[in-house]
Write an enzyme that holds these catalytic residues in place. Structure first.
Site, PDB file in Angstrom:
ATOM      1  N   CYS A  37      -3.822 -48.663   9.152  1.00  7.05           N
ATOM      2  CA  CYS A  37      -5.028 -48.348   8.067  1.00  7.05           C
ATOM      3  C   CYS A  37      -4.555 -47.963   6.957  1.00  7.05           C
ATOM      4  O   CYS A  37      -3.754 -46.845   7.267  1.00  7.05           O
ATOM      5  CB  CYS A  37      -6.281 -48.805   8.660  1.00  7.05           C
ATOM      6  SG  CYS A  37      -6.539 -47.027   9.147  1.00  7.05           S
ATOM      7  N   CYS A  40      -4.542 -44.416   8.154  1.00  5.08           N
ATOM      8  CA  CYS A  40      -3.268 -43.529   9.317  1.00  5.08           C
ATOM      9  C   CYS A  40      -2.059 -43.161   7.825  1.00  5.08           C
ATOM     10  O   CYS A  40      -1.507 -42.433   8.837  1.00  5.08           O
ATOM     11  CB  CYS A  40      -2.657 -45.432  10.078  1.00  5.08           C
ATOM     12  SG  CYS A  40      -4.446 -45.416  11.617  1.00  5.08           S
ATOM     13  N   ARG A  44      -0.358 -39.913   7.857  1.00  5.76           N
ATOM     14  CA  ARG A  44       0.851 -40.017   8.413  1.00  5.76           C
ATOM     15  C   ARG A  44       1.536 -38.861   7.264  1.00  5.76           C
ATOM     16  O   ARG A  44       2.419 -38.472   7.344  1.00  5.76           O
ATOM     17  CB  ARG A  44       1.195 -41.699   7.758  1.00  5.76           C
ATOM     18  CG  ARG A  44       3.496 -41.502   8.064  1.00  5.76           C
ATOM     19  CD  ARG A  44       3.499 -43.338   7.767  1.00  5.76           C
ATOM     20  NE  ARG A  44       2.941 -43.571   9.395  1.00  5.76           N
ATOM     21  CZ  ARG A  44       3.134 -44.852   9.310  1.00  5.76           C
ATOM     22  NH1 ARG A  44       3.471 -45.616   8.320  1.00  5.76           N
ATOM     23  NH2 ARG A  44       2.577 -45.782  10.245  1.00  5.76           N
ATOM     24  N   CYS A 101     -13.111 -48.607   4.375  1.00  4.50           N
ATOM     25  CA  CYS A 101     -11.765 -47.658   3.671  1.00  4.50           C
ATOM     26  C   CYS A 101     -11.620 -48.796   2.684  1.00  4.50           C
ATOM     27  O   CYS A 101     -11.957 -49.655   2.886  1.00  4.50           O
ATOM     28  CB  CYS A 101     -10.941 -46.790   4.556  1.00  4.50           C
ATOM     29  SG  CYS A 101     -10.235 -47.927   6.036  1.00  4.50           S
ATOM     30  N   CYS A 127      -9.221 -49.241   8.978  1.00  2.32           N
ATOM     31  CA  CYS A 127     -10.136 -48.881   9.722  1.00  2.32           C
ATOM     32  C   CYS A 127     -11.112 -49.009  10.677  1.00  2.32           C
ATOM     33  O   CYS A 127     -11.267 -48.047  11.426  1.00  2.32           O
ATOM     34  CB  CYS A 127     -10.658 -47.929   8.611  1.00  2.32           C
ATOM     35  SG  CYS A 127      -9.150 -47.458   7.382  1.00  2.32           S
TER      36      CYS A 127
END
Length: 176
Positions: A37, A40, A44, A101, A127
């Protein structure tokens, strides 16, 4: 502690753990086919920031200013990553149609990472989904632990890493 905090090895460990997390994320995405998502993707990016901090420390471990830049990058990245991870877990544990999100990351127009490297930075998941758990703990919860660990390590290393110089034998001999 000062010797280790100012050594290349400590920065290699920092960069190595961040690289390990990045490779794990890519494994989850490309091998296990779990869609990341946007939160994420932001996490990252925070891990990439920690990795960059490790690289700065590896290159400049003997320079106090370089260590300061690396520590600032490490702290900002870990704190931002923790904030994002906490928000993601809140969305997953307390789903609401009002707390969602976006579908695309909001990168600056001068750095559209999702267009430059879509295989790494293009979100394809939602999300509120929980695509993976291990021992009842979600990926987002593991990332809370990872970012918290990075912040704790930073608190332990900040003063030794920024101290003026490594202790010398003469300095140590004076305090025996």
């Amino acid at each position: 502690m000062i010797h280790f905090a100012q050594s290349r090895l400590s920065w290699i460990i920092l960069a190595g753990t961040a690289l390990g997390l990045e490779l794990t994320a890519l494994f989850f995405q490309h091998v296990m086919k779990l869609d990341p998502c946007v939160m994420c993707i932001y996490q990252r990016l925070a891990i990439f920031g920690i990795f960059a901090a490790g690289l700065i420390g590896i290159i400049g471990h003997k320079n106090r200013f370089a260590r300061l830049i690396a520590i600032i990058a490490w702290g900002i990245s870990a704190a931002w990553g923790l904030k994002i991870a906490l928000e993601l877990v809140d969305m997953q544990m307390n789903p609401s149609p009002f707390a969602t999100c976006s579908f695309l990351p909001e990168f600056p127009t001068w750095m559209p990472l999702h267009e430059w490297l879509p295989s790494i930075f293009m979100p394809t998941g939602m999300c509120s989904d929980i695509p993976w758990e291990m021992m009842g703990v979600t990926m987002g919860q593991y990332m809370i632990g990872a970012f918290a660990a990075y912040l704790i390590a930073l608190m332990v290393f900040i003063i030794p890493a920024l101290s003026a110089s490594k202790p010398t034998q003469a300095f140590i001999a004076d305090y025996r």
